[in-house]
Design a protein around this motif. Sequence first.
Motif: not given
Length: 443
Positions: A271-288
């Motif tokens: 993941i190009w962390e210096d230009i993007q933030l990537v999160e993985i979340v549940s359908p209701n938006g909770e970070v997994l």
Amino acid sequence: MRDFDKKQLALLARDAKVLCPELRRNQFLDDATLAQLRNERFVKMVHHAYANVAMYRRKYDGAGVDINAIRSIDDAKHLPIIEKQDLIDNYPHDAIAKGYELSELTTAVTGGSSGSTVTVAYSERTMRERVLTAYRIYDMMMDGYRPEHVQTYVYTGKYPLSGLTKTDYRLEHIWTLDPLDKAVATLRQSKPHMLTLYPSRLEDIRRHLTPGDVEALRERLIVINVKSEMSTQDQRDEWSDFFGVPVLDEYGSEELAGTVAAQCRHGGYHIWEDIQLVEIVSPNGEVLPDGEEGDLVATCYYNWAMPIIRYRQNDIASLKPASEKCACDRNLRMLATFSGRQNSSFVLPSGRFLSSGYLLDIGYTRLMDYRTAISGWALILETPTKAIFECIPGRDMNEEVRAKIASQIGEFLFGELEVEVRLVDELPTTNRGKRNQIINRTN
């Protein structure tokens, strides 16, 4: 996208002198320095969006966000997630930041929900940064991208430039919808070091190549970059064996101004962390937690004209732990899995979920097992209880083969769906020339 004019090209050459060394360095920053960089860029973009974009001010105020309390990436979870429909509903006036004129921006159109499309706008500076971040990917994939290298790309339209300068980093274009004979002839003539294209088009071209074509390509080819459609690692390994070079995946998004993650030559999906933030979340938006699959939500740090913050891509993925490092020594987090589009997945009558990656393997292994009977395919969930395997028949297709394929696919679908093998003359493509090999018509 509009072409770069002379002014843009001059500015691109200027920016490259500063930004290219910075982008190269950022891949190998230590944990503390990278964390500081990411926090600063995230907070700056969030505060910019709140102050200058009506959509974000309305969203954040409505959710009771104290904007002054957003001080690091750890606070991202307090911000509402932006959906495709938000961009559709608010574009252009409430999505474009104050101080930018739409007539001066470059726009791109990508798929939206319910057949609608999403339009995204970029400033000239963002477009230059987008080009240079792409060159960083090429450098990673090729283990060194040099001025004399030629990239041939098969795409719907041309890139907004033909090279980084008039003579260096030459780019050769093949239209996605060109007849295969013409595409192969252009490919041979261009003698690429790097080939970039949709996975389905790579398979089309591969099946059309003669041994002489393959031998000619291998003279200079260093890497193949597949993008914009789902492919599995097994597919990429098969293509790699055929062409004799690594076949690496790139995951990008028009909404996020380019590439989010890409594979290095060691297979790490960085993941190009210096230009993007990537999160993985549940359908209701909770970070997994790391390793758990969910919706991919991302933030772009460099599109100031139209900020994209905590945007749900409708892709399913999971993250490797931050402590897990790649053999290439890049200190960037990696995707653990990437299962593709939610609308390219099936849910069986029992409730069992089948990812697009699993479904692609079903179709691709049928293609490999019946090479002379199938020359192209698409797997479609027509109704909640029926799947259709559309295929272009080869010379050895007959009713016995057709029945075997239907039976085998039925087993892969756990006996829960009726399966029809339908013979067709051509397969569905989008207006951009992409081939949707997994289609869910029940969504």
